[in-house]
Design a protein around this motif. Structure first.
Motif, PDB file in Angstrom:
ATOM      1  N   LEU A  62       0.835  -1.192   0.000  1.00 34.59           N
ATOM      2  CA  LEU A  62       0.000   0.000   0.000  1.00 34.59           C
ATOM      3  C   LEU A  62       0.875   1.249   0.000  1.00 34.59           C
ATOM      4  O   LEU A  62       2.038   1.224   0.410  1.00 34.59           O
ATOM      5  N   LEU A  63       0.302   2.336  -0.469  1.00 33.84           N
ATOM      6  CA  LEU A  63       1.022   3.602  -0.547  1.00 33.84           C
ATOM      7  C   LEU A  63       0.490   4.590   0.476  1.00 33.84           C
ATOM      8  O   LEU A  63      -0.642   4.470   0.954  1.00 33.84           O
ATOM      9  N   LYS A  64       1.289   5.594   0.753  1.00 35.55           N
ATOM     10  CA  LYS A  64       0.816   6.728   1.533  1.00 35.55           C
ATOM     11  C   LYS A  64      -0.064   7.604   0.642  1.00 35.55           C
ATOM     12  O   LYS A  64       0.042   7.553  -0.581  1.00 35.55           O
ATOM     13  N   PRO A  65      -0.930   8.410   1.226  1.00 35.81           N
ATOM     14  CA  PRO A  65      -1.694   9.349   0.413  1.00 35.81           C
ATOM     15  C   PRO A  65      -0.773  10.324  -0.313  1.00 35.81           C
ATOM     16  O   PRO A  65       0.338  10.608   0.124  1.00 35.81           O
ATOM     17  N   ASN A  66      -1.265  10.808  -1.463  1.00 34.03           N
ATOM     18  CA  ASN A  66      -0.582  11.899  -2.162  1.00 34.03           C
ATOM     19  C   ASN A  66       0.746  11.484  -2.780  1.00 34.03           C
ATOM     20  O   ASN A  66       1.710  12.238  -2.750  1.00 34.03           O
ATOM     21  N   GLN A  67       0.788  10.300  -3.355  1.00 33.69           N
ATOM     22  CA  GLN A  67       2.018   9.817  -3.975  1.00 33.69           C
ATOM     23  C   GLN A  67       1.787   9.414  -5.432  1.00 33.69           C
ATOM     24  O   GLN A  67       0.671   9.052  -5.822  1.00 33.69           O
ATOM     25  N   ILE A  68       2.871   9.485  -6.198  1.00 32.62           N
ATOM     26  CA  ILE A  68       2.933   8.884  -7.530  1.00 32.62           C
ATOM     27  C   ILE A  68       4.054   7.865  -7.464  1.00 32.62           C
ATOM     28  O   ILE A  68       5.170   8.181  -7.058  1.00 32.62           O
ATOM     29  N   SER A  69       3.779   6.641  -7.846  1.00 39.60           N
ATOM     30  CA  SER A  69       4.722   5.544  -7.638  1.00 39.60           C
ATOM     31  C   SER A  69       4.896   4.757  -8.928  1.00 39.60           C
ATOM     32  O   SER A  69       3.963   4.626  -9.726  1.00 39.60           O
ATOM     33  N   ILE A  70       6.105   4.214  -9.112  1.00 46.20           N
ATOM     34  CA  ILE A  70       6.357   3.270 -10.207  1.00 46.20           C
ATOM     35  C   ILE A  70       7.045   2.044  -9.628  1.00 46.20           C
ATOM     36  O   ILE A  70       7.975   2.167  -8.815  1.00 46.20           O
ATOM     37  N   THR A  71       6.559   0.869 -10.009  1.00 42.28           N
ATOM     38  CA  THR A  71       7.114  -0.397  -9.526  1.00 42.28           C
ATOM     39  C   THR A  71       7.295  -1.344 -10.705  1.00 42.28           C
ATOM     40  O   THR A  71       6.348  -1.559 -11.469  1.00 42.28           O
ATOM     41  N   GLY A  72       8.487  -1.888 -10.851  1.00 42.93           N
ATOM     42  CA  GLY A  72       8.752  -2.813 -11.934  1.00 42.93           C
ATOM     43  C   GLY A  72       8.107  -4.167 -11.706  1.00 42.93           C
ATOM     44  O   GLY A  72       8.060  -4.664 -10.584  1.00 42.93           O
ATOM     45  N   MET A  73       7.618  -4.758 -12.792  1.00 40.91           N
ATOM     46  CA  MET A  73       7.009  -6.090 -12.719  1.00 40.91           C
ATOM     47  C   MET A  73       7.823  -7.115 -13.487  1.00 40.91           C
ATOM     48  O   MET A  73       8.011  -8.236 -13.025  1.00 40.91           O
ATOM     49  N   LYS A  74       8.337  -6.734 -14.659  1.00 44.43           N
ATOM     50  CA  LYS A  74       9.009  -7.705 -15.516  1.00 44.43           C
ATOM     51  C   LYS A  74      10.008  -6.997 -16.424  1.00 44.43           C
ATOM     52  O   LYS A  74       9.772  -5.880 -16.873  1.00 44.43           O
ATOM     53  N   LEU A  75      11.139  -7.656 -16.690  1.00 47.86           N
ATOM     54  CA  LEU A  75      12.136  -7.173 -17.637  1.00 47.86           C
ATOM     55  C   LEU A  75      12.390  -8.279 -18.649  1.00 47.86           C
ATOM     56  O   LEU A  75      12.645  -9.417 -18.270  1.00 47.86           O
ATOM     57  N   LEU A  76      12.326  -7.929 -19.928  1.00 47.14           N
ATOM     58  CA  LEU A  76      12.461  -8.930 -20.977  1.00 47.14           C
ATOM     59  C   LEU A  76      13.237  -8.356 -22.149  1.00 47.14           C
ATOM     60  O   LEU A  76      12.956  -7.225 -22.592  1.00 47.14           O
ATOM     61  N   GLU A  77      14.240  -9.084 -22.635  1.00 43.95           N
ATOM     62  CA  GLU A  77      14.951  -8.666 -23.840  1.00 43.95           C
ATOM     63  C   GLU A  77      13.980  -8.643 -25.013  1.00 43.95           C
ATOM     64  O   GLU A  77      13.137  -9.531 -25.164  1.00 43.95           O
ATOM     65  N   TYR A  78      14.107  -7.596 -25.835  1.00 42.32           N
ATOM     66  CA  TYR A  78      13.162  -7.428 -26.939  1.00 42.32           C
ATOM     67  C   TYR A  78      13.864  -6.713 -28.084  1.00 42.32           C
ATOM     68  O   TYR A  78      14.275  -5.560 -27.951  1.00 42.32           O
ATOM     69  N   GLN A  79      13.998  -7.392 -29.225  1.00 40.09           N
ATOM     70  CA  GLN A  79      14.641  -6.835 -30.409  1.00 40.09           C
ATOM     71  C   GLN A  79      15.999  -6.238 -30.027  1.00 40.09           C
ATOM     72  O   GLN A  79      16.835  -6.907 -29.438  1.00 40.09           O
ATOM     73  N   ASP A  80      16.240  -4.961 -30.371  1.00 39.30           N
ATOM     74  CA  ASP A  80      17.538  -4.331 -30.075  1.00 39.30           C
ATOM     75  C   ASP A  80      17.481  -3.577 -28.753  1.00 39.30           C
ATOM     76  O   ASP A  80      17.907  -2.418 -28.654  1.00 39.30           O
ATOM     77  N   GLY A  81      16.981  -4.217 -27.731  1.00 35.57           N
ATOM     78  CA  GLY A  81      16.882  -3.582 -26.432  1.00 35.57           C
ATOM     79  C   GLY A  81      16.157  -4.473 -25.453  1.00 35.57           C
ATOM     80  O   GLY A  81      16.314  -5.695 -25.473  1.00 35.57           O
ATOM     81  N   PHE A  82      15.345  -3.872 -24.607  1.00 35.30           N
ATOM     82  CA  PHE A  82      14.581  -4.654 -23.637  1.00 35.30           C
ATOM     83  C   PHE A  82      13.340  -3.856 -23.229  1.00 35.30           C
ATOM     84  O   PHE A  82      13.267  -2.636 -23.388  1.00 35.30           O
ATOM     85  N   VAL A  83      12.359  -4.578 -22.712  1.00 30.24           N
ATOM     86  CA  VAL A  83      11.099  -3.989 -22.271  1.00 30.24           C
ATOM     87  C   VAL A  83      10.982  -4.164 -20.765  1.00 30.24           C
ATOM     88  O   VAL A  83      11.279  -5.227 -20.224  1.00 30.24           O
ATOM     89  N   VAL A  84      10.559  -3.109 -20.096  1.00 26.50           N
ATOM     90  CA  VAL A  84      10.221  -3.183 -18.680  1.00 26.50           C
ATOM     91  C   VAL A  84       8.720  -2.958 -18.546  1.00 26.50           C
ATOM     92  O   VAL A  84       8.191  -1.952 -19.040  1.00 26.50           O
TER      93      VAL A  84
END
Length: 293
Positions: A62-84
């Protein structure tokens, strides 16, 4: 683009705290806020994919009130780079719209291994107290290391520090030669010039004259608006006179010539007389610049 992988061993919350007034927020667990999962209307997901996102969302702290948050779920190689794949969460009491965000991918020690700015105008608004999964495509050019971590990584907003005041940098040979008055003049010039755009590098002509041995001496202020030092090894230059005629051009090899981040460094370039293509050039007005590649 359904992309799923085993959960990283270590996952930490990276959040940007915004101090805004709160009104009538329903909270749980002693003031912590729960978000509702929301999918972008253009995403086409199977029931199984939706279930995985719902399951991962339920596992988020859970988060505190009044926040903007980003949380990673998955990292995968994709073509000439990778996707998060990451969750963006909003616990403000109003919708937010992301125009562009600067993101860092961090390894388990907290060191940045990739960075990129993303335009998120296609994401639309993120409603109050909601969570939306999003895919971030990094190219190989965005990597800061050769190999991406398989486990223990996190994704975070890059909170940029205010830029330091642009400063004068002198080569040590100049430090020993110019007078205090000349140095003060250069410092005043650097402080009063129009500010550079972030990452911009440009060249400002300071002085252009024919020397006693008929060479052309051009003093240039090399301005670095980047947050990184630049090392100039070779520098081609063109000089035009008041009539707009190219009076000389040539290339210069430089030995460990570093212009520090957010600094301006003067240097004098000598064109030998055999490179001067116009006799008696009009130097009442002139400009110097590197040729376009």
């Amino acid at each position: 683009m359904p992309i799923f992988k085993r959960k990283p061993k270590k996952k930490e919350e990276n959040e940007l705290q915004l101090d805004l007034p709160l009104e009538k927020i329903d909270t749980t667990n002693e003031g912590m806020v729960e978000t509702t999962l929301s999918f972008h209307p253009d995403w086409e997901l199977t029931s199984q994919e939706k279930y995985v996102y719902m399951f991962k969302h339920k596992q988020l702290p859970l988060l505190k009130p009044n926040q903007i948050s980003i949380t990673g779920m998955k990292l995968l190689e994709y073509q000439d780079g990778f996707v998060v794949v990451a969750f963006l969460r909003n616990t403000l009491d109003k919708a937010i719209r992301f125009d562009a965000v600067d993101l860092l991918l961090l390894d388990e020690t907290g060191q940045a291994v990739a960075k990129k700015q993303f335009e998120l105008d296609g994401m639309e608004e993120l409603a109050p107290f909601t969570c939306r999964p999003w895919r971030f495509l990094f190219s190989n050019e965005d990597k800061l290391v050769e190999k991406m971590p398989e486990d223990g990584w996190t994704i975070a907003f890059e909170l940029k520090q205010p830029r330091e005041e642009h400063k004068l940098q002198l080569h040590e040979s100049w430090e020993n030669q110019i007078s205090p008055l000349h140095r003060e003049h250069l410092e005043q010039l650097v402080s009063t010039l129009p500010p550079l755009q972030e990452g911009e590098i440009n060249f400002l002509g300071l002085e252009c004259k024919i020397t006693s041995d008929d060479n052309l001496a051009v003093t240039v202020l090399i301005r670095n608006g980047s947050d990184k030092n630049i090392n100039l090894e070779q520098l081609p230059l063109i000089v035009e006179d008041a009539q707009g005629d190219i009076i000389c051009q040539g290339g210069f090899k430089l030995d460990k010539f570093i212009v520090q981040a957010n600094s301006s460094k003067p240097w004098t370039f000598i064109f030998p007389n055999n490179l001067i293509s116009k006799p008696s050039p009009d130097l009442s007005k002139w400009r110097v610049y590197p040729p376009n590649k």
